[in-house]
Design an enzyme around this catalytic site. Sequence first.
Site, PDB file in Angstrom:
ATOM      1  N   HIS A   1       0.850  -1.201   0.000  1.00 61.76           N
ATOM      2  CA  HIS A   1       0.000   0.000   0.000  1.00 61.76           C
ATOM      3  C   HIS A   1       0.881   1.245   0.000  1.00 61.76           C
ATOM      4  O   HIS A   1       1.264   1.767   1.051  1.00 61.76           O
ATOM      5  CB  HIS A   1      -0.915  -0.036   1.239  1.00 61.76           C
ATOM      6  CG  HIS A   1      -1.845   1.141   1.347  1.00 61.76           C
ATOM      7  ND1 HIS A   1      -2.769   1.252   2.359  1.00 61.76           N
ATOM      8  CD2 HIS A   1      -2.006   2.251   0.585  1.00 61.76           C
ATOM      9  CE1 HIS A   1      -3.457   2.372   2.217  1.00 61.76           C
ATOM     10  NE2 HIS A   1      -2.998   3.004   1.153  1.00 61.76           N
TER      11      HIS A   1
ATOM     12  N   HIS B   1       1.251   4.829  -2.700  1.00 64.13           N
ATOM     13  CA  HIS B   1       0.734   5.495  -3.902  1.00 64.13           C
ATOM     14  C   HIS B   1       1.901   6.012  -4.716  1.00 64.13           C
ATOM     15  O   HIS B   1       2.701   6.813  -4.206  1.00 64.13           O
ATOM     16  CB  HIS B   1      -0.198   6.644  -3.507  1.00 64.13           C
ATOM     17  CG  HIS B   1      -1.410   6.168  -2.761  1.00 64.13           C
ATOM     18  ND1 HIS B   1      -2.617   5.950  -3.372  1.00 64.13           N
ATOM     19  CD2 HIS B   1      -1.577   5.817  -1.458  1.00 64.13           C
ATOM     20  CE1 HIS B   1      -3.490   5.510  -2.476  1.00 64.13           C
ATOM     21  NE2 HIS B   1      -2.883   5.412  -1.305  1.00 64.13           N
TER      22      HIS B   1
ATOM     23  N   HIS C   1      -9.712   1.149  -0.503  1.00 61.73           N
ATOM     24  CA  HIS C   1      -9.515   2.003   0.677  1.00 61.73           C
ATOM     25  C   HIS C   1     -10.837   2.030   1.444  1.00 61.73           C
ATOM     26  O   HIS C   1     -11.856   2.506   0.920  1.00 61.73           O
ATOM     27  CB  HIS C   1      -9.162   3.430   0.267  1.00 61.73           C
ATOM     28  CG  HIS C   1      -7.703   3.643  -0.002  1.00 61.73           C
ATOM     29  ND1 HIS C   1      -7.010   2.970  -0.975  1.00 61.73           N
ATOM     30  CD2 HIS C   1      -6.799   4.470   0.588  1.00 61.73           C
ATOM     31  CE1 HIS C   1      -5.740   3.368  -0.973  1.00 61.73           C
ATOM     32  NE2 HIS C   1      -5.581   4.280  -0.037  1.00 61.73           N
TER      33      HIS C   1
ATOM     34  N   GLU D   1     -10.866   4.153   6.548  1.00 57.98           N
ATOM     35  CA  GLU D   1      -9.963   5.277   6.816  1.00 57.98           C
ATOM     36  C   GLU D   1     -10.878   6.485   7.023  1.00 57.98           C
ATOM     37  O   GLU D   1     -11.195   6.842   8.151  1.00 57.98           O
ATOM     38  CB  GLU D   1      -8.984   5.515   5.656  1.00 57.98           C
ATOM     39  CG  GLU D   1      -7.983   6.653   5.924  1.00 57.98           C
ATOM     40  CD  GLU D   1      -7.282   7.157   4.649  1.00 57.98           C
ATOM     41  OE1 GLU D   1      -7.871   7.147   3.560  1.00 57.98           O
ATOM     42  OE2 GLU D   1      -6.115   7.617   4.768  1.00 57.98           O
TER      43      GLU D   1
ATOM     44  N   ASP E   1       1.874   4.248   2.558  1.00 52.84           N
ATOM     45  CA  ASP E   1       0.810   5.059   1.982  1.00 52.84           C
ATOM     46  C   ASP E   1       1.391   6.195   1.122  1.00 52.84           C
ATOM     47  O   ASP E   1       1.384   6.117  -0.088  1.00 52.84           O
ATOM     48  CB  ASP E   1      -0.109   5.617   3.088  1.00 52.84           C
ATOM     49  CG  ASP E   1      -1.523   5.912   2.617  1.00 52.84           C
ATOM     50  OD1 ASP E   1      -1.853   5.592   1.466  1.00 52.84           O
ATOM     51  OD2 ASP E   1      -2.312   6.451   3.420  1.00 52.84           O
ATOM     52  N   ASP E   2       1.888   7.259   1.753  1.00 52.56           N
ATOM     53  CA  ASP E   2       2.264   8.484   1.029  1.00 52.56           C
ATOM     54  C   ASP E   2       3.627   9.000   1.506  1.00 52.56           C
ATOM     55  O   ASP E   2       3.705  10.050   2.157  1.00 52.56           O
ATOM     56  CB  ASP E   2       1.184   9.550   1.267  1.00 52.56           C
ATOM     57  CG  ASP E   2      -0.149   9.158   0.650  1.00 52.56           C
ATOM     58  OD1 ASP E   2      -0.200   8.972  -0.581  1.00 52.56           O
ATOM     59  OD2 ASP E   2      -1.130   9.013   1.390  1.00 52.56           O
TER      60      ASP E   2
END
Length: 336
Positions: free
Chosen positions: A17, A19, A196, A199, A276-277
Amino acid sequence: MEITPAFLAELPKIELHVHLESTMPGEMLERFAARQGRRLPRPAAELYHCSAEDLSDFLKFLDSICAYVGTEEELAEAAEHLSLSSRREKILYMEAILNPTHWPQFTVPELIRAVTAGFDRGQAAGGADCRFILSLSRTQTAAEAVALVEAMKAHRTPRLAGLSIDGNEALTGLTGQRFRPAFQAAGDAGFGRTVHAGESSGPEGVRDALDLLEADRLDHGVRGAEDPALLRRLAEEKVPLNVCLTSNLTLLYRRPEDHPLRRLLDAGAAVTLNRDDPTFLGGLTLTEELGRAASFAAMSREELLACQRTAVRAAFCGEETKAALLAALAEFEGCR
Ligand code: ADE
Ligand code: ZN
């Protein structure tokens, strides 16, 4: 046994996971921007020094970042960079999410071609084995979702692993009914399915993803722990939850003690650990993320290894790749 920096550094890692939009270094985007005769809004080193406290604002910022990538070759370079930088911290296998709505300058076939080329180049040069997942935004229509799956089928490559939904779950309410035909078509075509959920939505978003979209796994899923019956179901059915602690502590939970990582592990949920990011989270590495999760939830070495094995089981790749990843984990364990 204590978790040391050496253990974290050497541990073979699997990430499911992350991006791709959130992995491009400011310096790379500065170069791409210059080719378009443009400049970044801030010096490259400060590009990501922006508040990421609100998911909607953050998603808009992602659009502006992706606009600096002007050609397929530049997108391939971004993908190659992810593969090479991952391998340096012993990430053996990764699945990156890519949402075509952030990339209006490319058609879906162009996106698939460029990312496949970049990941191929990265792995050939010793980088991680990277696959990618194309993602729908919550605000898209049922017809757009089906069209995406049709394009995925028509332009399929071995690196294209699955379909997902990301974006702000709170913007639209439940989307299970709307996206069910696309998810069914993706499943019928042999693509993995992830969503997703849990969240910016609560337990109802998690149930929607499992019951209507028949998701193979969930990105985040953490708010499923708010409902004891759902938590029991997640644990019993061993639904893989791609948890992102640092991201959640930035975008979701105001009070760290509210994060349910320890409760999920104690309940027997199938947890994987992810970033994630990363560029928005201070250039977070997966090694740092694992160290943070371990100290936050007082995880043992065995638990960290179990999360890697869970990620292998949950990966959208073939059995041969999974066997090789499990063998690398077993070898690491044997050397301890
Ligand atoms: N896209 C990129 N990061 C995201 C996140 N944390 N939640 C939803 N969509 C995203
Ligand atoms: Zn995400």
